[in-house]
Write an enzyme that holds these catalytic residues in place. Structure first.
Site, PDB file in Angstrom:
ATOM      1  CG  HIS A  71      -1.846   1.158   1.298  1.00 26.94           C
ATOM      2  ND1 HIS A  71      -3.081   1.140   0.685  1.00 26.94           N
ATOM      3  CD2 HIS A  71      -1.733   2.368   1.880  1.00 26.94           C
ATOM      4  CE1 HIS A  71      -3.685   2.285   0.895  1.00 26.94           C
ATOM      5  NE2 HIS A  71      -2.886   3.045   1.624  1.00 26.94           N
ATOM      6  CB  ALA A  72       1.224   4.037  -2.442  1.00 30.07           C
ATOM      7  CG  HIS A  91      -1.729  11.075  -3.140  1.00 33.47           C
ATOM      8  ND1 HIS A  91      -2.793  11.841  -2.728  1.00 33.47           N
ATOM      9  CD2 HIS A  91      -1.436  10.265  -2.090  1.00 33.47           C
ATOM     10  CE1 HIS A  91      -3.123  11.507  -1.488  1.00 33.47           C
ATOM     11  NE2 HIS A  91      -2.313  10.544  -1.082  1.00 33.47           N
ATOM     12  CD  GLU A  92       1.247   8.000  -1.083  1.00 29.99           C
ATOM     13  OE1 GLU A  92       1.668   8.539  -0.039  1.00 29.99           O
ATOM     14  OE2 GLU A  92       0.152   7.415  -1.149  1.00 29.99           O
ATOM     15  CG  HIS A 107       1.343  12.423   1.982  1.00 29.85           C
ATOM     16  ND1 HIS A 107       0.386  12.938   2.811  1.00 29.85           N
ATOM     17  CD2 HIS A 107       0.709  11.474   1.237  1.00 29.85           C
ATOM     18  CE1 HIS A 107      -0.770  12.331   2.592  1.00 29.85           C
ATOM     19  NE2 HIS A 107      -0.600  11.436   1.632  1.00 29.85           N
ATOM     20  CD  GLU A 143      -3.981  11.172   2.716  1.00 28.07           C
ATOM     21  OE1 GLU A 143      -3.734  10.844   1.536  1.00 28.07           O
ATOM     22  OE2 GLU A 143      -3.350  10.711   3.689  1.00 28.07           O
ATOM     23  CG  HIS A 184      -7.170   3.249   5.058  1.00 29.32           C
ATOM     24  ND1 HIS A 184      -7.178   2.685   3.796  1.00 29.32           N
ATOM     25  CD2 HIS A 184      -6.315   4.299   4.999  1.00 29.32           C
ATOM     26  CE1 HIS A 184      -6.379   3.371   3.014  1.00 29.32           C
ATOM     27  NE2 HIS A 184      -5.836   4.349   3.706  1.00 29.32           N
ATOM     28  CE1 TYR A 225      -5.970   8.616   2.384  1.00 27.40           C
ATOM     29  CE2 TYR A 225      -7.270   7.588   4.112  1.00 27.40           C
ATOM     30  CZ  TYR A 225      -6.056   7.807   3.499  1.00 27.40           C
ATOM     31  OH  TYR A 225      -4.922   7.216   4.010  1.00 27.40           O
TER      32      TYR A 225
END
Length: 597
Positions: free
Chosen positions: A338-339, A368-369, A372, A396, A496, A506
């Site tokens: 999971h990324a 996206h990552e 963060h 997010e 999750h 999210y």
């Protein structure tokens, strides 16, 4: 050891006599000094647990997490001594954040504390090791399918029987989690109540700079703003699936069977775009095929994402990022694929953990990552308790905001595309993105709506699965493809839930990213329709964005939002603005057909 003894001594001495403002200031300074090294230790242990899953790494991570949680709970309880004081804003905010920093508060009883952290590590480990072994398959011969295999199957297969087998096979991995989850709820609630909250869900809802009930009302308001667009999308997709699979599989006016939407959890639907694509809407390119034809490797995929941020004026990622991240799935061990983006030392040691496929989906996930990671670096000069996003939805939303700028025009600028398609292809591009973003919105609500009701006792263990599907039908218009019972634990088939990770962030991110994008497009001077705007290369947009990111958690989120957008309330009308051409088109397609379920 000496530092720990000093902290204990300070806490003991300060307990005598009426509290003072200076004591509160000293208390929170010492609390930050105590929590930072414990947090770093916990991050390192959790990194190893996620990238090298064994019983030993789970046990070590659980023990490290227990130390951090117990210290935080201890400090949170001691901080109540200063509740009656009028404190400076920054001190008062830090004490409040200290109390709300946990998603899992361990009970005071040492045995229960150890049990809860062990259960939390075990549930995530069970999920990470989950595999579906079809009848006759041999695990030793690598004939079993892990989640990465099943994800690809769900995305690309159009045989309803094989999709059902994959769906049923993965959801079966959660059954062993169920008894642990029941005990986890009881212990987590006990820890939350010891901190003064009604239950663990109430503790989660208290983190949004407003009373928990007001936050729940905000969610209802935002959902009502976007619900008409979702209903139009749902009706159109149901018709297309009915054409593909027939009336015996897909009803004309009921919920959609969950296994047909191209995703294991039916949370995003973009993988079934080929079944729903408008006539003559092909944009003329396939980003996945372009990346593969150019022999793009996993590191180049990440460099594309990094380059987007540096084009806005952000500093490049440190060398340690490239040395320590996990970009591919190792052949010799189990890992959580999971990324996720990691901030190991809350300073420069940022990392990415993924099992990258050379696809358009992972191209966007990397953007996206990295959002963060760049956010983590932006607020790393803040005091420790302020080193986080304005609210968890902000974190997010940042990377997804960048992904909204991954337009055809952007792909031309970075050399992946020779020419952008003309405006006649926009409906197809918007529909594909809506199947990812708009389709997700009700799923983003359901996960925590279910958990909050579980924590409060409104949903007892004997109704876990029934209530799960009732909520999914209510919000998503999605139904299980086969009969489900209470021996099943379908919520636990979502990472999750198994990993104790709150999910409302999210949903908020899905709202905020469009609000951020609308504001940044205006700053960048884009006068095209909102879905055609990209801020790539615009230093002023990057500067304004960074001003908000640098604030971290130091001020209430409405102030951070206003810093960028000039608006102090979350506003889902930005989604309606972005998808306005698609909404009109969907309503035309749905004429004479049932809408809703």
């Amino acid at each position: 050891m000496k530092r720990t003894l000093i902290l204990i001594a300070v806490a003991t001495l300060s307990a005598a006599g009426p509290p003072t403002v200076r004591e509160a200031q000293k208390f929170i300074e010492d609390a930050e000094a105590r929590l930072l090294p414990l947090s770093v230790e916990g991050q390192r242990a959790d990194w190893v647990k996620s990238t090298y899953i064994t019983d030993d790494t789970e046990a070590l991570a659980a023990k490290s997490d227990e130390r951090l949680i117990n210290a935080t709970v201890d400090l949170a309880k001691k901080s109540t001594r200063f509740d009656s004081l009028k404190l400076p804003d920054d001190v008062a905010r830090k004490i409040k954040l200290l109390k709300l920093s946990l998603t899992l508060a361990t009970p005071a009883d040492p045995k229960e504390s150890e049990e809860l952290t062990r259960i939390a590590a075990s549930m995530e480990g069970t999920y990470g090791k989950g595999k579906y072994c079809p009848p006759g398959a041999s695990a030793g011969k690598n004939e079993c399918l892990d989640l990465e295999d099943l994800t690809r199957l769900m995305a690309n297969n159009r045989n309803p029987g094989e999709l059902l087998d994959a769906w049923r096979g993965w959801h079966a991995i959660a059954r062993p989690i169920r008894p642990e989850f029941v005990r986890y709820v009881a212990l987590a609630n006990k820890g939350a109540r010891e901190l003064g909250f009604a239950d663990d869900g109430a503790m989660w809802r208290a983190k949004y700079d407003m009373p928990p009930d007001d936050f729940a009302k905000e969610l209802d308001r935002l959902w009502e703003q976007v619900r008409p667009l979702y209903l139009s999308l749902h009706a159109y997709i149901r018709t297309k699936l009915r054409e593909q699979y027939g009336p015996g599989v897909v009803p004309a006016d009921g919920p959609i069977p969950a296994h047909l939407l191209g995703n294991m959890w039916a949370q995003t639907w973009d993988n079934i775009y080929p079944l729903a694509a408008p006539k003559d809407a092909d944009p003329g390119f396939d980003l996945s095929e372009i990346l593969k034809s150019r022999k793009t490797d996993y590191k180049q995929m990440v460099h594309y994402g990094e380059h987007f941020f540096t084009s806005l004026g952000f500093a490049p990622l440190p060398e340690t990022f490239w040395e320590r991240s996990q970009f591919v799935k190792p052949r010799d061990r189990e890992v959580v694929c999971h990324a996720s983006a990691w901030d190991i030392d809350f300073a420069e040691d940022v990392r990415l953990k993924m099992c990258i496929d050379i696809t358009a989906e992972d191209f966007l996930t990397i953007h996206h990552e990295l959002g963060h990671n760049f956010y983590q670096r932006a607020y790393d000069k803040q005091p420790f308790l302020f080193r986080d996003s304005a609210n968890d939805g902000f974190h997010e939303a940042v990377g997804d905001t960048m992904a909204l700028s991954v337009t055809p025009a952007y792909l031309v600028k970075i050399g992946l595309l020779d020419k952008a398609p003309d405006a006649s292809k926009d409906i197809g591009l918007l529909l594909r993105k809506a199947l990812e973003k708009v389709a997700f919105l009700p799923f983003g609500l359901v996960i925590d709506q279910w958990r909050w009701k579980v924590f409060s006792g409104e949903i007892p263990p004997e109704r876990y699965n029934q209530a799960w599907w009732e909520l999914r039908r209510k919000y998503q218009g999605v139904a299980p493809p086969v009969e489900r019972g209470e021996a099943d634990f379908d919520p636990g088939a979502k990472y999750h839930v198994a990993s104790n990770t709150p999910y409302m962030r999210y949903f908020l991110a899905d709202i905020l990213q469009f609000q951020f994008h609308r504001a940044l497009a205006r700053i960048a001077g884009c006068h095209e329709p909102l879905h055609r705007c990209s801020i790539y290369g615009n230093k002023e947009a990057g500067r304004r964005f960074n001003e908000m990111l640098e604030m971290g958690l130091s001020r209430p989120w409405p102030e951070a939002l206003a810093k960028l957008t000039g608006e102090s309330k979350m506003d889902a009308t930005a989604i309606r603005d972005y998808y306005a051409p698609l909404q009109a088109w969907l309503d035309q397609q749905n004429k004479g057909k049932p809408v809703g379920w």
